[in-house]
Write a protein that holds these residues in place. Structure first.
Motif, PDB file in Angstrom:
ATOM      1  N   ALA A 311      -5.358  -0.547   1.293  1.00  0.00           N
ATOM      2  CA  ALA A 311      -4.072   0.130   1.454  1.00  0.00           C
ATOM      3  C   ALA A 311      -3.460   0.454   0.093  1.00  0.00           C
ATOM      4  N   TYR A 326      -3.203   9.729   1.790  1.00  0.00           N
ATOM      5  CA  TYR A 326      -2.701   9.379   3.119  1.00  0.00           C
ATOM      6  C   TYR A 326      -1.306   8.794   2.975  1.00  0.00           C
ATOM      7  N   TYR A 331      -1.996   5.516   7.748  1.00  0.00           N
ATOM      8  CA  TYR A 331      -2.765   4.280   7.577  1.00  0.00           C
ATOM      9  C   TYR A 331      -2.570   3.352   8.775  1.00  0.00           C
ATOM     10  N   SER A 349      -8.078  -6.009   2.925  1.00  0.00           N
ATOM     11  CA  SER A 349      -7.454  -4.894   2.216  1.00  0.00           C
ATOM     12  C   SER A 349      -7.235  -5.232   0.744  1.00  0.00           C
TER      13      SER A 349
END
Length: 510
Positions: A311, A326, A331, A349
């Motif tokens: 992320a 994005y 997400y 992540s």
């Protein structure tokens, strides 16, 4: 070049025969001699219109794109058994390792582990031996990471330690050679050679094939380097040699490099442009690995239900500055889609604290994303600016270091809290675990991984074997066992073992 000359080149490349060339030649002659009578040569307008119609008709009847796909010959992969001629300043004998012992040390991401396996595969075929004892090594190679400043500082510190080892080397032994491989070699190049005279060789991520030559040059007392990046090197013909022969799992690299150009990231500059391995090469590696970790290739259930979904930030504004491509909303939507498609999936992540221009509100958004998603595993770091990146040239590293560290600590705390909650949902459940070996913290416990790639700790005790009723066994690396989970933390699950089983038989119990 004139447009119609371009047409001629296309006609010739398509193999449309001499008529097209004659038409073009006629047109050229007519234009050159426009003063001649119209009976000898039609007007340029009429001739050009005729040529255009002629070209259109030939184009319609000519070869299609599919024709070229069918007729194109597949690129020939270089066979690893092929022996190239040595450079003029070296003999074939000088390129051989002569059973000198190599000590490999890996830092950084999983790609660096794969690089280590590739480098060792190449050196092994050149006659080098592998050692796990630093003191008996003739060659020490550090496979390095450059993604953050701290990673590079670790290597500088390690080089100072190795300097003493090189200085104390007995004269009766061959000189100790030290090499820097991977991303740090690519990024810093001359700085390493100038700052640390003790470094003998540098090899970038695309130069591992050149290691035997670099080491041969270093034998003459010179420093040697190859940090050229490639547009097509994938090491497709090099079968990686696993660092541990008893390993029960493996990562298979399917591509190298990156084209994303995230504003904070150095990877495109240290690993080059994105390129994929040929499918045949990937399948061959998977087949060989399957034969080595003792599982039949048709048992598809051995694929973990775990996805790494970096992320980096929970703020859409920061994600835009990072050039991630994005938004937060997109997400989160992807996370929901994954969890609907793969029930029980484990998510991991990456997060960066204190990126350029990150405000407290941006930080709060990241905290909220950690709470919303509840990752099972995470890799969190404070931002460190890297030269050559877009952020280095366009943005300002304006978040104070103490603020970065404070935000990082908050993210780590929240991650651990939420990961603990997520992992505690497994308490009371029976899970299939692939045994890896003894626990690093207890000689009486075994360690393994469940279907979500989470670490599971359980006592090393006798158990039943479902395929051999009445037989009591102890689990060995590579075995599958059923474990009832009794407790969970942010990092591991704990439980007691029930029995040894197989992938095929485990579904009746889980």
């Amino acid at each position: 070049m004139h447009p119609l000359q371009c047409v001629l080149q296309v006609q010739r490349s398509l193999g449309w025969g001499p008529l097209a060339s004659v038409s073009w030649l006629t047109l050229r002659m007519c234009r050159a001699h426009s003063s001649l009578s119209s009976t000898m040569c039609p007007s340029p307008e009429r001739q050009e219109d005729g040529a255009r119609k002629d070209f259109s008709s030939r184009l319609a009847a000519g070869p299609t794109f599919q024709h070229f796909l069918k007729s194109a010959s597949a690129p020939q992969e270089k066979l690893s058994s092929e022996v190239e001629d040595p450079p003029p300043y070296l003999t074939m004998d000088e390129l051989l390792g002569r059973q000198r012992k190599v000590y490999l040390e890996t830092y950084g991401c999983q790609m660096n582990v794969n690089d280590t396996e590739i480098a060792w595969s190449i050196l092994q075929k050149s006659g080098y031996l592998r050692t796990s004892n630093l003191q008996e090594a003739d060659v020490i190679l550090l496979v390095t990471c450059s993604v953050r400043e701290k990673a590079e500082q670790t290597i500088w510190n390690r080089l100072h330690q190795l300097k003493a080892l090189k200085t104390r080397r007995p004269r009766s032994r061959v000189p100790l050679r030290i090499g820097i491989l991977g991303c740090m070699a690519e990024r810093l190049k001359e700085e390493i050679l100038n700052r640390e005279k003790m470094v003998d060789i540098l090899a970038g991520p695309d130069a591992y094939r050149d290691l035997p030559r670099l080491l041969a040059v270093a034998e003459s007392g010179q420093q040697a380097a190859n940090v050229l990046l490639s547009l097509d090197e994938t090491y497709a013909d090099v079968m990686p040699v696993q660092t541990s022969a008893s390993a029960t799992s493996a990562f298979v690299s399917i591509m190298r490099g990156c084209d994303n150009m995230c504003s904070y990231c150095i990877v495109p500059f240290t690993r080059g442009r994105e390129r994929s391995r040929p499918i045949a090469s990937i399948l061959e590696e998977v087949k060989k690995l399957s034969e080595q970790v003792l599982q039949l290739i048709h048992e598809r259930d051995n694929i973990c239900k775990q996805i790494h979904l970096p992320a980096q930030s929970g703020s859409s504004r920061v994600l835009e500055a990072m050039r991630r491509g994005y938004s937060r909303e997109a997400y989160v939507e992807l996370v929901h889609h994954i969890r609907e498609s793969i029930p029980g999936v484990s998510l991991s992540s990456d997060f960066i604290a204190g990126f350029c221009g990150e405000t407290e509100e941006d930080h709060v958004q990241t905290v909220s994303l950690l709470r919303e998603v509840q990752y099972n595993m995470g890799f969190l770091f404070a931002y460190s600016m890297r030269q050559k990146t877009r952020a280095y040239h366009r943005l300002k590293d304006d978040v104070p270091e103490e603020v970065k560290l404070r935000r990082l600590e908050e993210l780590i705390t929240i991650f651990r809290e939420e990961a603990t909650k997520a992992n505690q949902t497994s308490v009371g459940c029976t899970q299939l675990v692939l045994v890896e070996g003894l626990s690093k913290r207890s000689a009486t416990d075994l360690c393994g991984r469940n279907d979500g790639n989470l670490k599971v700790i359980f006592p090393d005790a006798e158990m039943e074997d479902v395929n051999n009723p009445g037989l009591r066994v102890r689990a060995q690396p590579g075995d599958y066992v059923l474990v009832k989970i009794t407790s969970a933390s942010s990092q591991t699950l704990r439980g007691h073992v029930l029995c040894r089983t197989t992938l095929r038989d485990s579904s009746a119990y889980c």
